[in-house]
Design a protein around this motif. Structure first.
Motif, short mmCIF file in Angstrom:
data_model
loop_
_atom_site.label_atom_id
_atom_site.label_comp_id
_atom_site.label_asym_id
_atom_site.label_seq_id
_atom_site.Cartn_x
_atom_site.Cartn_y
_atom_site.Cartn_z
N SER A 1 -44.35 -1.43 -39.45
CA SER A 1 -45.07 -2.26 -38.46
C SER A 1 -44.23 -2.62 -37.40
CB SER A 1 -45.61 -3.49 -39.32
OG SER A 1 -44.53 -4.21 -39.61
N LEU B 1 -47.66 -4.27 -27.59
CA LEU B 1 -48.19 -3.23 -28.91
C LEU B 1 -48.10 -4.01 -30.20
CD1 LEU B 1 -48.92 -0.36 -29.72
CD2 LEU B 1 -46.40 0.03 -30.04
N ASP B 2 -49.23 -3.59 -30.85
CA ASP B 2 -49.14 -3.90 -32.30
C ASP B 2 -49.50 -2.27 -32.96
OD1 ASP B 2 -48.58 -6.58 -32.65
OD2 ASP B 2 -50.81 -7.12 -32.49
N TYR B 3 -48.69 -2.27 -33.99
CA TYR B 3 -48.63 -0.93 -34.56
C TYR B 3 -48.35 -0.93 -35.90
CZ TYR B 3 -46.07 3.34 -35.98
OH TYR B 3 -45.30 4.36 -36.35
N TYR C 1 -52.77 5.16 -39.71
CA TYR C 1 -51.99 4.73 -38.67
C TYR C 1 -53.25 3.85 -37.79
CZ TYR C 1 -50.63 4.83 -33.56
OH TYR C 1 -50.31 4.31 -32.48
N SER D 1 -53.17 1.19 -34.11
CA SER D 1 -52.47 0.45 -32.92
C SER D 1 -53.39 0.00 -32.15
CB SER D 1 -51.28 1.54 -32.54
OG SER D 1 -51.92 2.28 -31.56
N ASN E 1 -43.07 5.07 -33.01
CA ASN E 1 -43.69 3.94 -32.43
C ASN E 1 -43.93 4.19 -30.88
OD1 ASN E 1 -43.75 1.32 -31.40
ND2 ASN E 1 -42.06 0.54 -32.50
N TYR F 1 -44.47 2.42 -28.74
CA TYR F 1 -43.99 1.33 -27.69
C TYR F 1 -43.30 1.98 -26.54
CZ TYR F 1 -41.60 -2.34 -25.47
OH TYR F 1 -40.98 -3.29 -24.72
N THR G 1 -46.55 9.49 -31.95
CA THR G 1 -47.38 9.26 -33.40
C THR G 1 -47.72 10.84 -33.91
OG1 THR G 1 -49.20 9.03 -32.10
CG2 THR G 1 -48.03 7.14 -32.96
#
Length: 821
Positions: free
Chosen positions: A460, A481-483, A518, A520, A566, A568, A582
């Motif tokens: 995460s 970003l949230d992932y 996955y 995000s 990631n 980001y 990704t």
């Protein structure tokens, strides 16, 4: 005539008696686990001559040995292997007796030498096997005052360049284990952590180059297993008590200390290993120039300081329920911090216009942590030596905090955003693993290993970006970003091995099925699942007791980690962007190796010819976008062929001298159809060293290390050279140790100078870096309690995510020159 006939008959009977062969058999077992000791060297002396061995033999994978003698008489068998307590067994070979059984020889850990009146030797630093090598760090005098990274420069099949990048078996894709347990934090930050970790805190380094199917398919180059805890001598031979070592170190670039302690109480044992270090690099300088084909150019001069505190601790315990059942548990924690303060002056030149310049500051702080815990249960069978069942569980978490702040003053450059900015990031990788292993002998020649495993892993990332507005920072949702990334892996394997006289064969297959999902805040979620069949095979031939040859093949995979995946976008540099991908796929590599080992009392030699082919290698690459910003990311874009020859030689001209050589040469060919680029070239590394015991028992060590340039898909980098010198003295029956050593690059200003060139689509970048690497260090250690290498008992097999192997298919090197004390 009758007298001649009688005499002739007597001679025939005498020769027949001497020619009668007697086979001496036995088995070498680990005194703790009762596991067979594979690849152990046994030396035989015919009394009264205890200086010259009359025969040598080695044990098979179950620890069994046999040797035929034609001369009757009294003999002494000597077992004196690296890191093991010396064992002597006196026996008689009677005339006309077909077999003598020596029974069990129990191998115990110990660094002690034989007492007066016995055969002794300077212990070898390297144990050579077909599929792995073990470097005995604690017997290297440099370990008293060096870091683990310094020691890795001397380890066979490992190379470390001037910027401290590590490759194993010619690949930068490898896994790191600590005491047989996978350590994600070290795997992801190996160079940075090993640079801070004191070598005196570890026992040995295992380089596993040919993983068998019993271990995870992860890690193209192999495994580095760092052994810190010391194994018990086992059973009733270990007296109750408390023991340990306290150490402290100070250098011109930092300092620290540590404690290793153990407790033995009946069937319960416990170990504690704690270390704390602080390092500082006061000034690193870097000059960069990037020129585009259009005439646009960017140049920058950066000066930075780096501070790196580290604390790590490990606690392990075991309880022997009875001689057939054992439970053990481990728990560990590590904190690694890094603070980088830097200033950068940047000049941008537009074609036909005046140059623009701006100055900036960068403050980056990283706090990385690793938390681990595990438990193992082992069951043995009394009526079937070599049969075992192990059930294991392990938990790992690597929470990290990454913050940065960049300021650029009031400068204005057309086309570039020079707004002050900062970012706050939180990342974590957490996994649960359950594993079961079963091993059983099949008759006297074969062995079967099977097992199943499940890993549940969650990666995460939570990133918040801010831009300065007036006197405050305001979140920028466009780049925050949230992932979340989930990996679930189920695996099963089977492996069969056999020994046929001088030949050994091992073959197996492993199947892994992976489920991935996955999500995000900037991309649509996706799910995918796939399977991987991983075969492996090895063949060994021992033409004599002093040499063996091994041929092996394996396929390895490398799953991209969170730093590669990631998405980001790092915008800390106004002229460049960097981010993960990704869409990366699993990297698959095929490895073929031919190994030759030779060992004698004077010389030990290892030569490994290897080839690696990867058809979808993951590589970093850069390109310019429509906004004239340099983008750097990753892709499965490389077809690579890497062919190399590695050699390790140790010469023991006397009982007080070691001369060592460790080096390798390889040719790398890299091609990318996607980028339309290719690159290739020769690479080499070499280490030459000598260790000498001087009068007053002073131990001197001197090493010179050199490395040629390296190549990548889009460029190349220069080589480096450095020297290491150390002196160690022990007092009070070896309980007190004092050492001093120095490390310095071989340059006029004693700095490490590195250069690199990158050629991308429409641009060329050159970079030159000067690093303060020279240092002088002093270390003092004190050992208390009872002597010896006791410690927590361990099960035969345990969880070893993403690599570590133990298959042993070749013999340990012989000891050096032997003499009577």
């Amino acid at each position: 005539m009758k007298k001649l006939l009688v005499l002739f008959t007597a001679v025939l009977l005498t020769v027949s008696a001497f020619a009668q062969k007697t086979t001496v058999r036995g088995v070498v077992l680990d005194s703790l686990t009762r596991v067979g000791e594979p690849a152990a060297i046994l030396q035989f002396y015919r009394l009264p001559d205890t200086e010259k061995a009359v025969a040598f033999t080695t044990t098979d994978e179950q620890g069994r040995f046999s040797h035929s003698f034609t001369l009757a008489g009294e003999y002494v068998m000597l077992f004196d292997n690296m890191g093991r307590k010396v064992q002597r067994r006196t026996f008689i070979v009677p005339a006309a007796t077909p077999e003598v059984d020596l029974g069990e020889i129990l191998a115990q850990d110990s660094a002690e030498m034989l007492k007066a009146g016995s055969v002794t030797a300077m212990r070898p630093l390297v144990k050579m096997e077909v599929d792995k090598m073990t470097y005995n760090v604690e017997d290297d005098v440099d370990s008293k005052t060096s870091t683990v990274l310094d020691m890795l420069r001397k380890v066979p099949m490992v190379s470390v360049d001037g910027q401290d990048n590590i490759t194993v078996n010619g690949s930068s894709s490898f896994q790191v284990y600590v005491d047989g347990k996978p350590n994600q934090m070290m795997s992801q930050n190996a160079s940075t952590i090993f640079k801070m970790m004191p070598a005196s805190a570890i026992k040995n380094i295992e380089v596993v180059t040919n993983p068998g199917v019993r271990y995870d398919a992860e890690g193209v180059g192999g495994v580095l297993n760092i052994t810190t805890n010391r194994q018990a001598t086992g059973g009733a031979s270990v007296a109750d008590g408390v023991y340990g070592t306290v150490r402290g170190m100070a250098s011109t670039r930092g300092g620290g200390g540590g404690l290793y302690g153990g407790l033995q109480k009946g069937k319960f044992s416990m170990n504690l290993n704690v270390n704390a270090m602080y390092g500082a690099n006061n000034k690193t300088q870097m000059d960069m120039e990037r020129i585009q084909d259009s005439g646009f150019s960017t140049s920058a001069h950066t000066e930075s300081t780096l501070k790196t505190p580290m604390v790590m601790g490990n606690l392990s315990a075991s309880y022997e329920i009875d001689s057939l059942n054992l439970i053990s548990a481990t728990a560990g924690i590590m904190h690694f911090g890094m603070k980088n303060d830097g200033t950068t002056g940047t000049t941008i030149r537009f074609p036909g216009l005046d140059a623009f310049r701006y100055d900036g500051t960068t403050v980056t702080t990283n706090d990385r942590n690793n938390i681990s815990a595990g438990a193992d249960y082992q069951h043995l069978w009394a009526d079937a030596p070599g049969r075992s069942f192990t059930l294991s569980y392990q938990f790992n978490a690597t929470p990290s905090v990454n913050n940065s702040q960049n300021t650029f003053g009031d400068a204005v450059v057309p086309g570039f955003d020079l707004t002050d900015r900062k970012s706050d990031g939180r990342t974590n990788s957490m996994d649960h693993t359950v594993q079961a292993d079963f091993t059983t002998p099949l008759g006297s020649l074969h062995s079967l290993s099977t097992g199943i495993k499940y890993i549940g892993r969650h990666n995460s990332s939570h990133q918040l970006d801010y831009l300065r507005e007036g006197d405050r920072y305001v979140e920028n949702p466009a780049t925050s970003l949230d992932y979340n990334f989930y990996n679930r892996i189920a695996a099963a394997y089977a492996e069969l091995s056999g020994t046929y006289g001088a030949f050994g064969v091992k073959a197996g297959v492993r199947y892994e099925h992976t489920w991935q999902s996955y999500s995000s805040t900037i991309q649509d979620p996706f799910k995918v699942n796939y399977g991987s069949v991983v075969p492996t095979a090895s063949f060994q031939w021992s033409p004599s007791m002093s040499q063996n040859i091994g041929l092996s093949y394996n396929m390895r995979i490398s799953r991209p980690g969170i730093s590669y995946l990631n998405p980001y976008v790092n915008t800390s540099d106004p002229t460049a962007l960097s981010y993960g991908n990704t869409d990366l796929e699993v990297e698959r590599g095929h490895n073929l190796s031919l190994v030759y080992n030779y060992y004698s009392p004077l010389v030990m030699v290892n030569a490994t010819l290897r080839h690696n082919y990867t058809g979808n290698g993951i590589s970093q690459f850069s390109f310019y976008d429509s906004d004239n910003l340099l983008n750097t990311t990753y892709g499965n874009i490389v077809k690579s062929n890497n062919t190399g020859l590695n050699a390790y030689v140790m010469i023991n001209p006397g009982s007080k001298t070691r001369i060592m050589f460790n080096g390798g040469v390889s040719y790398v060919d890299l091609r990318s159809e996607q980028l339309g680029q290719k690159n290739g070239g020769w690479q080499f590394n070499v280490m030459a060293g000598v260790q000498q015991t001087l009068p007053w028992d002073l131990r001197l060590s001197a090493n010179v290390i050199a490395m040629g340039g390296s190549v990548s898909l889009q460029g190349s980098s220069t080589g480096m050279s450095m020297a290491m010198l150390g002196l160690t003295k022990t007092f009070l029956n070896d309980r007190l140790s004092v050492g001093i050593n120095g490390v310095a690059p071989l340059s006029k200003d004693f700095k490490m100078h590195m250069g690199s060139t990158t050629r991308g689509s429409g641009f060329t970048t050159t970079m030159n870096t000067a690093i303060n690497m020279a240092q002088v260090a002093i270390q003092v250690s004190w050992t208390f309690g009872k002597q010896g290498n006791q410690g927590t008992k361990r099960v035969r097999h345990t969880i070893e995510n993403d690599t570590q192997l133990n298959s042993t298919t070749t013999a340990e090197s012989m000891n050096s020159v032997m003499q009577m004390q």
